[in-house]
Design a protein around this motif. Structure first.
Motif, mmCIF file in Angstrom:
data_model
loop_
_atom_site.group_PDB
_atom_site.id
_atom_site.type_symbol
_atom_site.label_atom_id
_atom_site.label_comp_id
_atom_site.label_asym_id
_atom_site.label_seq_id
_atom_site.Cartn_x
_atom_site.Cartn_y
_atom_site.Cartn_z
ATOM 1 N N ILE A 139 32.681 38.451 73.370
ATOM 2 C CA ILE A 139 33.605 38.480 72.288
ATOM 3 C C ILE A 139 33.368 39.453 71.193
ATOM 4 C CG2 ILE A 139 32.604 36.491 70.811
ATOM 5 C CD1 ILE A 139 36.466 36.935 71.542
ATOM 6 N N ALA A 155 32.787 42.285 71.553
ATOM 7 C CA ALA A 155 33.442 43.547 72.194
ATOM 8 C C ALA A 155 34.549 44.335 71.660
ATOM 9 C CB ALA A 155 34.042 43.423 73.703
ATOM 10 N N TYR A 156 35.384 43.293 70.642
ATOM 11 C CA TYR A 156 36.530 43.711 69.851
ATOM 12 C C TYR A 156 36.128 44.624 68.718
ATOM 13 C CZ TYR A 156 35.802 40.499 66.107
ATOM 14 O OH TYR A 156 35.310 39.632 65.143
ATOM 15 N N LYS A 157 34.729 44.312 68.278
ATOM 16 C CA LYS A 157 34.282 45.016 67.121
ATOM 17 C C LYS A 157 33.933 46.720 67.596
ATOM 18 C CE LYS A 157 32.150 40.983 64.725
ATOM 19 N NZ LYS A 157 30.796 40.507 64.152
ATOM 20 N N CYS A 216 35.553 48.412 69.108
ATOM 21 C CA CYS A 216 36.641 49.369 68.931
ATOM 22 C C CYS A 216 36.684 50.012 67.657
ATOM 23 C CB CYS A 216 38.246 48.441 68.946
ATOM 24 S SG CYS A 216 38.361 47.961 70.841
ATOM 25 N N GLU A 217 36.063 49.506 66.756
ATOM 26 C CA GLU A 217 36.107 49.928 65.270
ATOM 27 C C GLU A 217 34.861 50.927 65.115
ATOM 28 O OE1 GLU A 217 34.779 48.604 60.586
ATOM 29 O OE2 GLU A 217 35.644 47.269 62.049
ATOM 30 N N PHE A 262 37.648 41.324 77.966
ATOM 31 C CA PHE A 262 37.700 41.187 76.377
ATOM 32 C C PHE A 262 38.790 42.279 75.788
ATOM 33 C CE2 PHE A 262 34.158 38.594 77.610
ATOM 34 C CZ PHE A 262 34.364 37.321 77.044
ATOM 35 N N ILE A 263 38.529 43.447 76.138
ATOM 36 C CA ILE A 263 39.313 44.536 75.795
ATOM 37 C C ILE A 263 39.809 45.586 76.912
ATOM 38 C CG2 ILE A 263 38.441 44.699 73.444
ATOM 39 C CD1 ILE A 263 36.683 46.791 74.183
ATOM 40 N N THR A 264 40.978 46.051 76.857
ATOM 41 C CA THR A 264 41.483 46.846 77.968
ATOM 42 C C THR A 264 40.980 48.382 77.851
ATOM 43 O OG1 THR A 264 43.579 47.704 76.769
ATOM 44 C CG2 THR A 264 43.514 45.442 77.684
ATOM 45 N N THR A 312 43.048 50.505 75.267
ATOM 46 C CA THR A 312 42.898 50.163 73.993
ATOM 47 C C THR A 312 41.439 51.467 73.524
ATOM 48 O OG1 THR A 312 43.124 48.018 73.699
ATOM 49 C CG2 THR A 312 41.719 48.935 72.302
#
Length: 406
Positions: free
Chosen positions: A17, A19-21, A23-24, A47-49, A52
């Motif tokens: 989860i 993984a979204y961090k 991106c920053e 979790f992310i594409t 993205t």
């Protein structure tokens, strides 16, 4: 101005989860004019594409589907491994950790690791029970014996499983800071076995419980020095006054933080640590004077003196210079306006320093409170090195690079 020789970072995103961090992280390092490419594992894609991270990095995202395509030029994992100046794996899962520990390679990410020679930064993230498993800790410790691997985190906090404990991935700003350090040093750990003592922040000399004499120091330069020294393998003691941000985000077991308020408290803390230090960097903005009389109760406004009687405080840096042993290095700072070299050189000699960092505080984008700085380092033997305007972390590394010249 576009950087003509940008550094290149390859980020591997595993399934978790957190993984979204990442991106920053991708966005931040791209803005810092670093070229960034991303490998998404099969579980990371849950979790992310790819779209993205491709949008944020301005490069196509690589997946196992690309890895297994017919070869038209050179194998993808070879090209990516040779391209990268640094690899980052975040979040690092228990599964990928185990593969790395035993040199296994069954996907694009792990094959690229084996086909590369650059430093690798690991940011683990998993449930506390998973992190604390004997097998996971064995794999983790085994992996860190390889000098290629560097770590950031994990931290403690509320996890996605609603458990509070260790296993939380390092925050994006921590990962970005670690990336910046590794890009500067190329993974060099030249301070392993060294104890570095750093003072940071401003001191406060109180007139009564609510009023004090102080200065605008935020401690950012001292924190940057601690971050740089830790990244190079040092054990760091940070004696600090009031800081603009907490130091818990440094999250390193090799860091000991000692908070103080007054110059007297800072002097006591530094003296207790100085004899065992190899390198001491005095970055704190220490008061020169204090109110000669302290009131234990808040003074009414009508009772405030029209003129304030002041008393000197001990010169901490000069005191350390007088007891310094030949093997110890003592570096001071001189925050100056106008001519920065002449007063800094006088201070260097008078306080028996090995070097002094003279920096202007009357220029925009330099000195107190700024995220950037510039300086001239002067050694006791007369060597000088100018540090052009840069981030305070980069300046910290330039200061540490100067140490072998002392």
């Amino acid at each position: 101005m576009i950087n003509p020789n940008p550094k290149r970072v390859l980020i591997g995103i595993c399934g978790g989860i957190a993984a979204y961090k990442v991106c920053e992280v991708v966005s931040s390092i791209f803005k810092a004019e670093v070229q960034v490419k991303v490998i998404l594992t099969a579980s990371g894609r849950e979790f992310i594409t790819p779209l993205t991270v491709a949008t944020l990095s301005r490069h196509p995202a690589y997946t196992d589907a690309d890895f297994w395509q017919p070869i038209h030029t050179r194998p993808l994992h070879i090209e990516l491994g040779e391209w990268a100046d640094l690899m980052v794996i975040a979040p690092l899962t228990a599964n990928t950790l185990g593969k790395l520990a035993y040199g296994l390679a069954d996907n694009l990410l792990t094959n690229t690791v084996l086909a590369s020679h650059c430093p690798i930064l690991l940011a683990p993230a998993m449930n506390t029970d998973m992190w604390e498993q004997v097998a996971v800790q064995r794999n983790w410790q085994q992996l860190l014996t390889d000098r290629r691997y560097h770590s950031v985190g994990p931290g403690a906090g509320l996890l996605a499983c609603d458990r509070t404990g260790t296993g939380r991935m390092a925050e994006p700003n921590q990962i970005v800071t670690a990336i910046a350090s590794l890009l500067h040093t190329n993974g060099k750990r030249d301070l392993i076995g060294k104890k570095v003592l750093i003072s940071a922040g401003g001191t406060r000399e109180y007139l009564d419980p609510v009023r004090f004499i102080g200065n605008p120091s935020t401690g950012k330069m001292g924190i940057a020095l601690a971050q740089a020294a830790l990244s190079r393998g040092a054990s760091v003691t940070l004696v600090h006054g009031v800081l603009s941000a907490g130091i818990s985000e440094l999250g390193n077991p090799q860091l000991q933080a000692i908070p103080v308020v007054s110059a007297a408290e800072m002097q006591q803390a530094l003296l207790s640590e100085f004899t065992t230090s190899d390198i001491t960097i005095m970055c704190a903005a220490v008061a020169d004077v204090k109110p000669s009389v302290y009131s234990a109760e808040k003074l009414p406004k009508k009772s405030l003196p029209e003129s304030l009687s002041l008393a000197p405080v001990p010169d901490i840096v000069a005191g350390l210079g007088s007891i310094k042993k030949p093997h110890q290095k003592l570096i001071g700072f001189a925050a100056q306006t106008g001519d920065i070299i002449t007063p800094a050189t006088e201070k260097l000699i008078r306080k028996k320093l090995d070097a002094i960092v003279a920096n202007p505080v009357d220029e925009i984008g330099s000195g107190f409170g700024s995220d950037r700085n510039r300086a001239i380092i002067i050694s006791s033997s007369g060597k000088q090195q100018e540090i052009a305007p840069c981030s305070k972390l980069e300046m910290a590394h330039h200061i540490l690079d100067f140490l072998p010249l002392l």
